[in-house]
Design a protein around this motif. Structure first.
Motif, mmCIF file in Angstrom:
data_model
loop_
_atom_site.group_PDB
_atom_site.id
_atom_site.type_symbol
_atom_site.label_atom_id
_atom_site.label_comp_id
_atom_site.label_asym_id
_atom_site.label_seq_id
_atom_site.Cartn_x
_atom_site.Cartn_y
_atom_site.Cartn_z
ATOM 1 N N ILE A 226 30.666 48.545 45.367
ATOM 2 C CA ILE A 226 31.780 47.737 45.877
ATOM 3 C C ILE A 226 32.242 46.769 44.792
ATOM 4 O O ILE A 226 33.438 46.568 44.591
ATOM 5 C CB ILE A 226 31.360 46.972 47.149
ATOM 6 C CG1 ILE A 226 30.993 47.952 48.250
ATOM 7 C CG2 ILE A 226 32.484 46.053 47.618
ATOM 8 C CD1 ILE A 226 30.621 47.318 49.559
ATOM 9 N N GLU B 198 32.234 47.059 41.629
ATOM 10 C CA GLU B 198 33.060 47.698 40.615
ATOM 11 C C GLU B 198 34.483 47.906 41.105
ATOM 12 O O GLU B 198 35.456 47.655 40.386
ATOM 13 C CB GLU B 198 32.455 49.033 40.193
ATOM 14 C CG GLU B 198 33.068 49.504 38.905
ATOM 15 C CD GLU B 198 32.849 50.975 38.653
ATOM 16 O OE1 GLU B 198 32.571 51.325 37.507
ATOM 17 O OE2 GLU B 198 32.964 51.773 39.600
ATOM 18 N N GLU B 199 34.602 48.346 42.364
ATOM 19 C CA GLU B 199 35.937 48.553 42.918
ATOM 20 C C GLU B 199 36.704 47.232 42.991
ATOM 21 O O GLU B 199 37.892 47.169 42.684
ATOM 22 C CB GLU B 199 35.846 49.174 44.311
ATOM 23 C CG GLU B 199 35.195 50.548 44.347
ATOM 24 C CD GLU B 199 36.096 51.631 43.760
ATOM 25 O OE1 GLU B 199 37.304 51.408 43.667
ATOM 26 O OE2 GLU B 199 35.566 52.694 43.371
ATOM 27 N N GLU B 200 35.999 46.187 43.394
ATOM 28 C CA GLU B 200 36.664 44.884 43.523
ATOM 29 C C GLU B 200 37.085 44.365 42.147
ATOM 30 O O GLU B 200 38.137 43.740 41.999
ATOM 31 C CB GLU B 200 35.719 43.874 44.181
ATOM 32 C CG GLU B 200 35.323 44.243 45.583
ATOM 33 C CD GLU B 200 36.305 43.735 46.626
ATOM 34 O OE1 GLU B 200 36.729 42.580 46.524
ATOM 35 O OE2 GLU B 200 36.647 44.503 47.527
ATOM 36 N N GLN B 201 36.244 44.614 41.162
ATOM 37 C CA GLN B 201 36.593 44.169 39.804
ATOM 38 C C GLN B 201 37.869 44.838 39.328
ATOM 39 O O GLN B 201 38.769 44.191 38.798
ATOM 40 C CB GLN B 201 35.443 44.471 38.841
ATOM 41 C CG GLN B 201 34.285 43.504 39.001
ATOM 42 C CD GLN B 201 33.118 43.840 38.082
ATOM 43 O OE1 GLN B 201 32.954 44.977 37.655
ATOM 44 N NE2 GLN B 201 32.282 42.851 37.793
ATOM 45 N N LYS B 202 37.949 46.151 39.565
ATOM 46 C CA LYS B 202 39.154 46.876 39.176
ATOM 47 C C LYS B 202 40.361 46.274 39.867
ATOM 48 O O LYS B 202 41.402 46.038 39.262
ATOM 49 C CB LYS B 202 39.047 48.339 39.635
ATOM 50 C CG LYS B 202 38.198 49.225 38.774
ATOM 51 C CD LYS B 202 38.339 50.653 39.315
ATOM 52 C CE LYS B 202 37.069 51.445 39.111
ATOM 53 N NZ LYS B 202 37.042 52.645 39.960
ATOM 54 N N LYS B 203 40.214 46.049 41.164
ATOM 55 C CA LYS B 203 41.324 45.553 41.954
ATOM 56 C C LYS B 203 41.800 44.209 41.410
ATOM 57 O O LYS B 203 42.992 43.975 41.235
ATOM 58 C CB LYS B 203 40.859 45.416 43.406
ATOM 59 C CG LYS B 203 41.960 45.362 44.416
ATOM 60 C CD LYS B 203 41.432 45.609 45.825
ATOM 61 C CE LYS B 203 40.880 44.352 46.454
ATOM 62 N NZ LYS B 203 40.304 44.581 47.789
ATOM 63 N N LEU B 204 40.831 43.318 41.111
ATOM 64 C CA LEU B 204 41.199 41.976 40.669
ATOM 65 C C LEU B 204 41.830 42.009 39.288
ATOM 66 O O LEU B 204 42.807 41.306 39.022
ATOM 67 C CB LEU B 204 39.961 41.077 40.664
ATOM 68 C CG LEU B 204 39.492 40.692 42.062
ATOM 69 C CD1 LEU B 204 38.084 40.157 42.016
ATOM 70 C CD2 LEU B 204 40.427 39.668 42.668
ATOM 71 N N LEU B 205 41.278 42.815 38.405
ATOM 72 C CA LEU B 205 41.880 42.905 37.076
ATOM 73 C C LEU B 205 43.297 43.455 37.188
ATOM 74 O O LEU B 205 44.203 43.015 36.488
ATOM 75 C CB LEU B 205 41.022 43.778 36.160
ATOM 76 C CG LEU B 205 39.697 43.148 35.707
ATOM 77 C CD1 LEU B 205 38.830 44.174 34.995
ATOM 78 C CD2 LEU B 205 39.933 41.949 34.797
ATOM 79 N N ASP B 206 43.482 44.395 38.117
ATOM 80 C CA ASP B 206 44.830 44.919 38.341
ATOM 81 C C ASP B 206 45.779 43.838 38.840
ATOM 82 O O ASP B 206 46.972 43.849 38.537
ATOM 83 C CB ASP B 206 44.798 46.061 39.367
ATOM 84 C CG ASP B 206 44.373 47.359 38.726
ATOM 85 O OD1 ASP B 206 44.331 47.401 37.481
ATOM 86 O OD2 ASP B 206 44.074 48.323 39.452
ATOM 87 N N LEU B 207 45.237 42.935 39.640
ATOM 88 C CA LEU B 207 46.066 41.837 40.147
ATOM 89 C C LEU B 207 46.355 40.817 39.054
ATOM 90 O O LEU B 207 47.082 39.857 39.275
ATOM 91 C CB LEU B 207 45.356 41.121 41.293
ATOM 92 C CG LEU B 207 45.312 41.830 42.644
ATOM 93 C CD1 LEU B 207 44.349 41.127 43.574
ATOM 94 C CD2 LEU B 207 46.703 41.855 43.259
ATOM 95 N N ILE C 230 43.983 38.927 37.641
ATOM 96 C CA ILE C 230 43.013 37.834 37.645
ATOM 97 C C ILE C 230 41.957 38.140 36.589
ATOM 98 O O ILE C 230 41.186 39.090 36.729
ATOM 99 C CB ILE C 230 42.362 37.687 39.029
ATOM 100 C CG1 ILE C 230 43.440 37.332 40.043
ATOM 101 C CG2 ILE C 230 41.255 36.639 38.999
ATOM 102 C CD1 ILE C 230 42.954 37.203 41.450
ATOM 103 N N THR C 231 41.937 37.377 35.530
ATOM 104 C CA THR C 231 40.993 37.651 34.443
ATOM 105 C C THR C 231 40.010 36.510 34.234
ATOM 106 O O THR C 231 39.065 36.641 33.470
ATOM 107 C CB THR C 231 41.742 37.890 33.119
ATOM 108 O OG1 THR C 231 42.512 36.707 32.841
ATOM 109 C CG2 THR C 231 42.668 39.094 33.208
ATOM 110 N N LEU D 89 35.174 36.239 43.151
ATOM 111 C CA LEU D 89 35.998 37.023 44.076
ATOM 112 C C LEU D 89 35.536 38.476 44.133
ATOM 113 O O LEU D 89 35.649 39.128 45.163
ATOM 114 C CB LEU D 89 37.477 36.963 43.661
ATOM 115 C CG LEU D 89 38.156 35.600 43.796
ATOM 116 C CD1 LEU D 89 39.558 35.636 43.215
ATOM 117 C CD2 LEU D 89 38.200 35.162 45.250
ATOM 118 N N THR E 248 34.759 40.238 33.580
ATOM 119 C CA THR E 248 33.619 41.142 33.689
ATOM 120 C C THR E 248 32.789 41.166 32.408
ATOM 121 O O THR E 248 31.693 41.691 32.398
ATOM 122 C CB THR E 248 34.055 42.580 34.016
ATOM 123 O OG1 THR E 248 34.793 43.095 32.899
ATOM 124 C CG2 THR E 248 34.929 42.641 35.250
#
Lengths: 574, 573
Positions: free
Chosen positions: A204, A206-215, A217-218, A225, A349
């Motif tokens: 989970i 990893e998926e959330e990290q992808k999502k946040l970076l896409d948004l 948020i770095t 989050l 990350t």
């Protein structure tokens, strides 16, 4: 505190010491007595002791005398992206002694590609050279490979390591699957070791990290989050379930959130043998700082599982610690300089994870739990030292003031306060996450291996004086119950006549559709799947009368054979 | 009481006029009960009220004070799912016949494609079989055996063109249907976008595989190995994990087959925390328990094999009824999947090969009445809710199904609360040669069943026709599941901070084998700090403009103002 002697002798030549006038506090009782120690071991406890002349005296009047703290979770050597932590064994153990901790257990994190044994040797080598206090080692299972179990056995039997950490997070790096965790737990139980778990759901995350970076948020807030409390809680719950199946004791490192702690407390109420370890950071501060406008400050708090943004978390965790639902406090000390943290300045990350806490741990527990009236001084000793010693099989050598125990002793000032600051701490890292925090309770004198290493605020340590303390398997505190359960838990089959009715012909497409494939089942050989030709004489019982479980002795109070209720509504089959 | 008033002819399968008047009954919906007559024409309820003005020559059903309830909806059946190439003996004909005899007028069957096969093809196969054989209206769930990119297109097509709004994913059946958490996360995210309901078969497949090999290794090959290898903790764990995933993705989750107390409690506590999660106990878990797995009669023990297994704890049915009554569980399914004893005997020497499934489509409503309403745990309105209305709402059939109201389908049951029936294999409609509820007495049962405006069951006799069942298509975004989800969507925003301009540690040259939790797919090269430090580089490409500018600010923002906000660190050394 008022010791008038010389200050610049790192070793008292006689190695003989007497502590006078203090109240000795163990985890079970407190009493007034003097302590005499010689050659690093406590020799006498009592009043009016008869001791040789010329013994150095430490006056503990007005203070409590407690067993030195044991910090069971530090990372003073593990590298991240090739970066070594800012505080190595020397700086880390120095800071530990400054805070009243006289023993640490450090995590060996083998780099992928190296064997556990090689990593262990590397750690031993460094720590023997650099450590200022006694130490022991946990080994992290970072990789799954052939020969792992042989290595584990070797480490446990010959190398004095009895605890291993398994990761449920860090996908594609350290993460183990449920199947692997189950196998590991089973192996741990067989070998009498303590299974530790880093509990977070890596999938989970990893998926959330992808999502946040896409948004977009770095920043460090992305860390918290992408590691929400639920994800920690879920993994704790799963780890407990697996441990229950494998009948293995479980130790959860770094309990950072309220729901995760609740899951542990609940499992204990159901009888599970499970221990939870909050750390200095989760007891002393919270995750609101991830939103700090100061990048360096926000990044300093980055660790996994992250600090909870819920500001009531520290108080809640110290309550559970006080009532025994959580048992051990550690620091998870693993520091990186701001420049090292800045490797992730454009991508959270990549920020190396870890906070300080090795020096502040005991004071934080005193301030948050004892000074507030949640626990008494005996509980304090239990959660900072004795429980850890019991769980990791160091007791009673460590974790207790008693004749024959190691002379790791702390004289603790319970009244005055001390302020934490990056300016005054004994670490090399330039940020202290507890900056400005005022804590009641701190050590005025620390004795390690029978030598005074801290007095009057001055540290007198010797690099390399720390010894490796080997630990044996099967700690009683943990394994007595497990052993008894292992004897009770044997499942039994039902002896029944063979089924002699018709068997449906299986059409040739068997392979694509076998139900819940028991591919790992070495014990269901080829004969079990029914062949296409129906053989009414085929039966599971090869010899009439004898049955598969004949060699197992029958017991009267069998758990399984007599099913609960036993109500039988179906009386016949047409 | 038991509906003897009707004097008319019995042998007319279809009334030419297709007009019906139900007189003298108490209409019970999920919200209220009232005495009223119901007039039905062309399969639709046309009038509800007293002293209705109806055409002459209408067929009249005297309800004699019995309850008039919306026909039951059984949302979990497997009537076409073959095992090792052989279909279950209860196919769409046998199964829907049994459903109607028990007061259920609609089923939702599981389409179970094999891994690697097309979902659409499987759907069409199922629809074809059901159109030919089904005696009552039906709809279909589609199970997703394997997650991959190609599935997305098929799912879209199924939702938008085929009228499917619910899909099942599996956390068990390792090596066959099981998905790892990362795939579940993707599946949940995608299905949420489509507005579908995610059904989860919740059991930890990894651990089951381990336990199975352990138990076979101990020499236990009989059906008792089934519950021993699937203890209820594994169910509760998977439920917990499914809910966690659902919360992260902000997607409604529907747990099929809640079989144990601990799993039900997990659903309950998640609902108390505000998760959008639904739980479905089934006939078997509500009426019997897992003690029978230890029966000396192999065939009997094997008949109970289903997954998750029935709990050996005999207090389970009572507990599940209590949760059902208080609304913590919402829907009753049957999990009906009928394999004959000879099919079950495929696993006679190895319990892992026993095909899974129990009967229950016919007995479902009767047992809820007997164990919950007759015991005083729930009232008749709740009974209607859990057997019909809630299912219709969750799967977006409401108010066409699940309610007696003008304009709704004329799927109506006249229910006699005092009828007592003993469940026996001989009396059942199912083609199975056993019944796991054999010998149990059950209060409450249908006197008349009206499906699509036609009487299909009266006084114990069924008059059904194969192939009369229609496929009922369902739209996505059911309100009961998705209204809250829409509001729950939380936008996360970035902290705007000045760029970090301090020193950055140079990473040594060998970091490739220890990349941290690889976010490689989504963090393109721009995120990686270049080897040469560029102090001017910043993540804000235009000063002032931010990525979330298009998202309106709300005053009660959760993230921007962190709780507490206490700041102990005031300076940096």
């Amino acid at each position: 505190m008022s010791f008038p002697g010389k200050k610049n002798t790192p070793r008292v030549t006689s190695d003989k010491l007497i502590i006078k006038g203090g109240k000795i506090v163990n985890d079970d009782q407190s009493f007034y007595a003097d302590i005499y120690m010689e050659d690093g071991t406590i020799k006498q406890i009592g009043e009016n002791l008869i001791v040789p002349t010329g013994v150095k005296t430490v006056d503990a009047y007005g203070h409590i005398v407690i067993p030195g703290g044991i910090d069971v979770n530090t990372c003073l050597q593990a590298t991240h992206l090739g970066m070594t932590p800012a505080d190595d064994f020397y700086h880390g153990t120095r800071a530990a002694l400054m805070g009243g901790t006289t023993m640490i257990i450090d995590h060996v994190v083998p780099e992928p590609g190296t064997s556990l044994l090689a990593a262990y040797d590397q750690w031993r080598d460094t720590a023997d050279k650099r450590s200022c206090c006694d130490y022991s080692l946990h080994i992290d299972i970072t990789r799954w490979h052939e020969g792992l179990f042989e290595e584990l056995e070797h480490l446990i039997k010959d190398k004095g390591v009895n605890s291993f950490l398994i990761f449920m997070a860090y996908k594609d790096k350290y993460q183990s699957s449920d199947t692997q965790i189950y196998e590991m737990f089973s192996a741990m139980r067989e070998l009498g070791a303590i299974a530790q778990v880093h509990a977070e759901n890596g999938d989970i995350i990893e998926e959330e990290q992808k999502k946040l970076l896409d948004l977009g948020i770095t920043g460090p807030e992305g860390h918290v989050l992408s590691h929400p409390e639920e994800v920690e809680t879920e993994a704790v719950y799963r780890a407990i379930t697996i441990a229950k199946q494998a009948n293995c004791p479980l130790y959860i490192t770094k309990v950072m959130s309220k729901p995760a702690a609740d899951v542990i407390a609940k499992a204990r109420k159901k009888g599970m043998v499970i221990y939870g370890e909050p750390i200095a950071a989760s007891l002393g501060t919270d995750g609101s700082h991830y939103w700090s406008k100061n990048w360096a400050k926000a990044a300093a708090f980055v660790m996994s599982p992250p600090l909870s943004p819920d500001t009531s978390t520290p108080e809640y965790l110290s309550s559970l610690l006080s009532c025994g639902d959580l048992q051990v406090t550690a620091s998870a000390h693993c520091t990186f300089t701001t420049a090292q943290k800045a490797v992730g300045k454009d991508n959270f990350t990549l920020i190396p994870e870890g906070t300080n806490g090795i020096e502040e741990r005991m004071s934080i527990v005193w301030d948050k739990a004892v000074a507030t009236g949640k626990m008494d001084e005996n509980d304090f000793v239990a959660v900072t030292s004795t429980n850890a010693a019991k769980i990791f099989n160091l007791y009673p050598r460590k974790g207790r003031i008693a004749v024959g125990s190691d002379a790791d002793i702390v004289i603790w000032n319970t009244k005055e306060t001390k302020t934490f600051s990056a300016k005054s701490h004994n670490l090399t890292v330039e940020v202290n996450i507890f900056e400005g925090m005022e804590c009641r309770g701190f050590p005025v004198a620390v004795i390690s291996q029978g030598r005074i290493v801290l007095e009057d605020g001055n540290l007198n340590v010797t690099e390399g004086s720390g010894r490796f303390i080997p630990r044996k398997a099967y700690p009683d505190f943990v394994y007595k119950r497990i052993k008894a359960r292992g004897r009770m838990a044997d499942a039994r089959g039902v002896p029944r006549g063979n089924y002699d009715g018709p068997v449906h012909d299986v059409i040739s497409m068997t392979k694509s559709m076998s139900a819940t494939p028991s591919t790992r089942g070495p014990s269901c050989p080829g004969k079990t799947p029914v062949g296409p030709a129906r053989n009414l004489h085929q039966s599971g019982f090869t010899l009439s009368g004898t049955q598969m479980d004949d060699h197992i002795p029958r017991r009267t109070s069998q758990k399984i054979v007599a099913p609960p209720g036993g109500r039988s509504n179906i009386s016949s089959l047409s | 009481m038991s509906g003897t008033g009707y004097q008319g002819k019995k042998n007319i399968p279809h009334l030419t006029s297709e007009r019906l008047l139900i007189k003298g009954g108490r209409v019970v919906n999920d919200d209220q009960s009232l005495y009223a007559d119901v007039y039905v024409e062309d399969g639709i309820i046309k009038q509800v009220g007293e002293n209705l003005i109806v055409p002459g020559g209408v067929k009249v059903i005297e309800a004699n004070g019995c309850m008039v309830i919306p026909g039951g909806i059984d949302v979990n059946t497997c009537l076409h799912k073959s095992y090792l190439g052989t279909p279950p003996v209860d196919d769409f004909y046998q199964g829907t016949k049994a459903a109607l005899a028990g007061g259920t007028t609609m089923i939702i069957d599981h389409v179970t494609p094999q891994p690697g096969y097309s979902l659409l093809e499987a759907f069409e196969k199922w629809q074809e079989a059901a159109d030919k054989k089904s005696c009552c209206d039906y709809s279909l769930h589609v199970d997703i055996p394997h997650w991959h990119e190609g599935v997305k297109e098929e799912l879209e097509q199924l939702v938008q063109e085929k009228g499917i709004n619910s899909f099942q994913v599996y956390m068990a059946y390792k090596g066959l249907f099981q998905m790892p958490d990362s795939q579940l996360y993707e599946a949940f995210s995608f299905l949420k976008e489509l507005g579908a309901v995610v059904l989860v078969h919740a059991e930890n497949g990894d651990l089951i595989a381990q336990e199975q090999s352990k138990i076979l290794g101990m020499g236990i090959t009989g059906p008792e190995g089934h519950p021993l290898s699937r203890p209820e903790e594994l169910e509760a764990e998977a439920v917990f994990r499914a809910i966690t995933l659902g919360n992260r993705v902000n997607c409604p989750v529907y747990i099929t087959k809640v079989m144990s107390k601990s799993a039900a409690d997990t659903v309950t506590s998640a609902r108390k925390k505000g998760s959008v999660v639904f739980g479905e106990p089934i006939t078997a878990s509500l009426a019997t328990d897992g003690s029978h797995y230890w029966s000396k009669n192999w065939a009997k023990a094997a008949a109970y094999v289903t997954s998750p297994p029935l709990s050996p704890d005999p207090t389970t049915p009572d507990h599940l009824h209590s949760l059902l009554a208080c609304g913590d569980l919402q829907v009753v399914g049957s999990g009906h999947c009928g394999y004959s004893t000879s099919q079950k005997a495929i696993g006679k020497d190895n319990f892992t090969l026993i095909p899974e499934g129990t009967n229950g489509v016919e007995e479902r409503m009767g047992f809820v009445w007997d164990k919950a309403v007759a015991m005083g745990k729930m009232d008749e309105n709740q009974f209607v809710a859990v057997t019909s209305t809630n299912a219709a709402k969750i799967f977006n059939l409401y108010p066409r199904k699940g309610r007696i109201a003008v304009g709704s389908d004329a799927d109506i049951v006249i229910w006699d609360p005092d009828k007592i029936k003993t469940i026996t294999t001989k009396a059942q409609q199912s083609a199975l040669e056993y019944n796991i509820f054999e010998g149990m007495e059950c209060r409450g049962g249908p006197v008349y069943v009206v499906s699509q405006g036609r009487i299909v069951f009266e006084e114990g006799k069924l008059q059904v026709q194969q192939g009369t069942g229609r496929f009922i298509s369902r739209k996505p975004f059911p309100d009961i599941a998705y209204q809250r989800i829409k509001y729950l969507s939380v936008y996360k925003t970035i902290v705007s901070r000045g760029m970090y301009d301090g020193p950055v540690y140079d990473i040594p040259a060998t970091p490739k084998y220890i990349t941290p939790a690889p976010s490689a797919k989504t963090s393109p090269n721009t995120h990686q700090p270049p080897p040469i430090r560029n102090l001017h580089q910043s993540n804000f490409s235009l000063s002032g403009a931010q990525i979330d500018d298009n998202i309106p600010r709300r005053s009660g923002h959760r993230i921007v103002a962190p709780p507490g906000g206490r700041s102990n660190i005031t300076s940096l050394g």
